[in-house]
Scaffold this motif. Structure first.
Motif, PDB file in Angstrom:
ATOM      1  N   PRO A 125       0.424  -1.348  -0.050  1.00 37.43           N
ATOM      2  CA  PRO A 125       0.132   0.278  -0.093  1.00 37.43           C
ATOM      3  C   PRO A 125       0.940   1.346   0.099  1.00 37.43           C
ATOM      4  CG  PRO A 125      -0.143  -1.339   2.191  1.00 37.43           C
ATOM      5  CD  PRO A 125       0.946  -1.802   1.203  1.00 37.43           C
ATOM      6  N   ASP A 126       2.055   1.694   0.779  1.00 33.72           N
ATOM      7  CA  ASP A 126       2.564   3.201   0.816  1.00 33.72           C
ATOM      8  C   ASP A 126       4.267   2.667   0.100  1.00 33.72           C
ATOM      9  OD1 ASP A 126       3.676   1.507   2.467  1.00 33.72           O
ATOM     10  OD2 ASP A 126       3.453   2.854   4.338  1.00 33.72           O
ATOM     11  N   TYR A 152       6.638   3.063   1.582  1.00 33.94           N
ATOM     12  CA  TYR A 152       7.747   2.161   3.001  1.00 33.94           C
ATOM     13  C   TYR A 152       7.907   1.146   2.141  1.00 33.94           C
ATOM     14  CZ  TYR A 152       7.595   6.699   4.031  1.00 33.94           C
ATOM     15  OH  TYR A 152       7.364   8.666   4.076  1.00 33.94           O
ATOM     16  N   ARG A 156       6.718  -1.228   0.279  1.00 34.38           N
ATOM     17  CA  ARG A 156       7.755  -1.637  -1.723  1.00 34.38           C
ATOM     18  C   ARG A 156       8.989  -1.612  -1.485  1.00 34.38           C
ATOM     19  NH1 ARG A 156       2.898   3.006  -4.444  1.00 34.38           N
ATOM     20  NH2 ARG A 156       1.384   1.480  -4.029  1.00 34.38           N
ATOM     21  N   LYS A 190       3.266  10.375   4.002  1.00 37.65           N
ATOM     22  CA  LYS A 190       2.725   9.737   4.898  1.00 37.65           C
ATOM     23  C   LYS A 190       2.806   8.037   4.856  1.00 37.65           C
ATOM     24  CE  LYS A 190       2.057  13.365   7.253  1.00 37.65           C
ATOM     25  NZ  LYS A 190       2.797  13.795   8.083  1.00 37.65           N
ATOM     26  N   PRO A 191       3.314   7.430   6.228  1.00 41.24           N
ATOM     27  CA  PRO A 191       3.058   6.056   5.887  1.00 41.24           C
ATOM     28  C   PRO A 191       1.839   5.291   6.721  1.00 41.24           C
ATOM     29  CG  PRO A 191       4.532   6.752   7.203  1.00 41.24           C
ATOM     30  CD  PRO A 191       3.795   7.918   7.210  1.00 41.24           C
ATOM     31  N   TRP A 192       1.176   4.759   5.168  1.00 47.60           N
ATOM     32  CA  TRP A 192       0.252   3.868   5.295  1.00 47.60           C
ATOM     33  C   TRP A 192      -0.804   3.790   6.605  1.00 47.60           C
ATOM     34  CZ3 TRP A 192      -1.289  -1.892   6.184  1.00 47.60           C
ATOM     35  CH2 TRP A 192      -2.621  -2.173   5.573  1.00 47.60           C
ATOM     36  N   GLU A 193      -1.917   3.867   6.747  1.00 51.76           N
ATOM     37  CA  GLU A 193      -3.054   4.349   7.738  1.00 51.76           C
ATOM     38  C   GLU A 193      -2.376   2.598   8.676  1.00 51.76           C
ATOM     39  OE1 GLU A 193      -4.667   5.259   5.069  1.00 51.76           O
ATOM     40  OE2 GLU A 193      -3.521   7.493   5.507  1.00 51.76           O
ATOM     41  N   GLY A 194      -2.290   1.928   8.069  1.00 55.91           N
ATOM     42  CA  GLY A 194      -3.042   0.165   8.230  1.00 55.91           C
ATOM     43  C   GLY A 194      -1.328  -0.044   9.328  1.00 55.91           C
ATOM     44  N   ALA A 195      -0.545   0.378   8.868  1.00 52.40           N
ATOM     45  CA  ALA A 195       0.806   0.296   9.261  1.00 52.40           C
ATOM     46  C   ALA A 195       1.398   0.198  10.676  1.00 52.40           C
ATOM     47  CB  ALA A 195       2.165   0.886   8.906  1.00 52.40           C
ATOM     48  N   ASP A 198       3.285   6.149  13.920  1.00 49.82           N
ATOM     49  CA  ASP A 198       4.149   6.477  13.395  1.00 49.82           C
ATOM     50  C   ASP A 198       5.528   7.136  14.451  1.00 49.82           C
ATOM     51  OD1 ASP A 198       6.054   8.430  11.763  1.00 49.82           O
ATOM     52  OD2 ASP A 198       4.393   9.381  11.368  1.00 49.82           O
TER      53      ASP A 198
END
Length: 143
Positions: free
Chosen positions: A35-36, A38, A40, A100-105, A108
């Motif tokens: 999804p983001d 980072y 990937r 921004k990182p994915w919310e599900g990660a 932060d």
């Protein structure tokens, strides 16, 4: 060499090629599906490097030549040294640019601690310990 040795070498080659190909494929799928940026980069650097390492190992086993072995070892060393460093630098640049990182990660952990002006974190562990070794007026020279 005996017939058994040829069979074992061929099986080792097949295992290395299949495992390396699977890891390279999983890195490619991770780049497309995660999804983001980072996640990937993590897929590309970790699985891609390991997959290429197995493919280099398969070529080394297949040719059995010292020259090929040295070239493969240098190739693996190059990938092991450069992929994690470049992924770290790209992730840091992305975070600095505001990606921004994915919310599900999850949480932060850098939020509110990273200063864009100085590129430093609050609570940088070495600043207090080595503050006496830093010349006066040189705190912002690395910006």
């Amino acid at each position: 060499m005996t017939e058994l040795a040829h069979v074992i070498i061929a099986m080792l080659q097949v295992v290395c090629i299949v495992l390396g190909s699977f890891l390279c494929l999983s890195a490619a799928v991770g780049i497309l599906r995660f999804p983001d940026v980072y996640a990937r980069m993590h897929a590309a650097s970790k699985a891609g490097t390991l997959g290429l390492g197995f493919l280099f190992l398969a070529s080394t086993v297949h040719f059995g030549n010292l020259e090929i072995t040295i070239r493969a070892a240098v190739g693996v060393l190059f990938f092991v040294l450069t992929a994690p460093i470049s992924a770290h630098l790209l992730a840091r640049a992305a975070y600095w640019a505001g990606v921004k990182p994915w919310e599900g990660a999850g949480v932060d952990q850098l939020s509110g601690r990273y200063h864009k002006e100085t590129h430093r974190l609050d609570g940088y562990p070495f600043e207090k310990r080595y503050a006496k070794h830093i010349p006066k007026g040189s705190e912002n020279l690395d910006t």
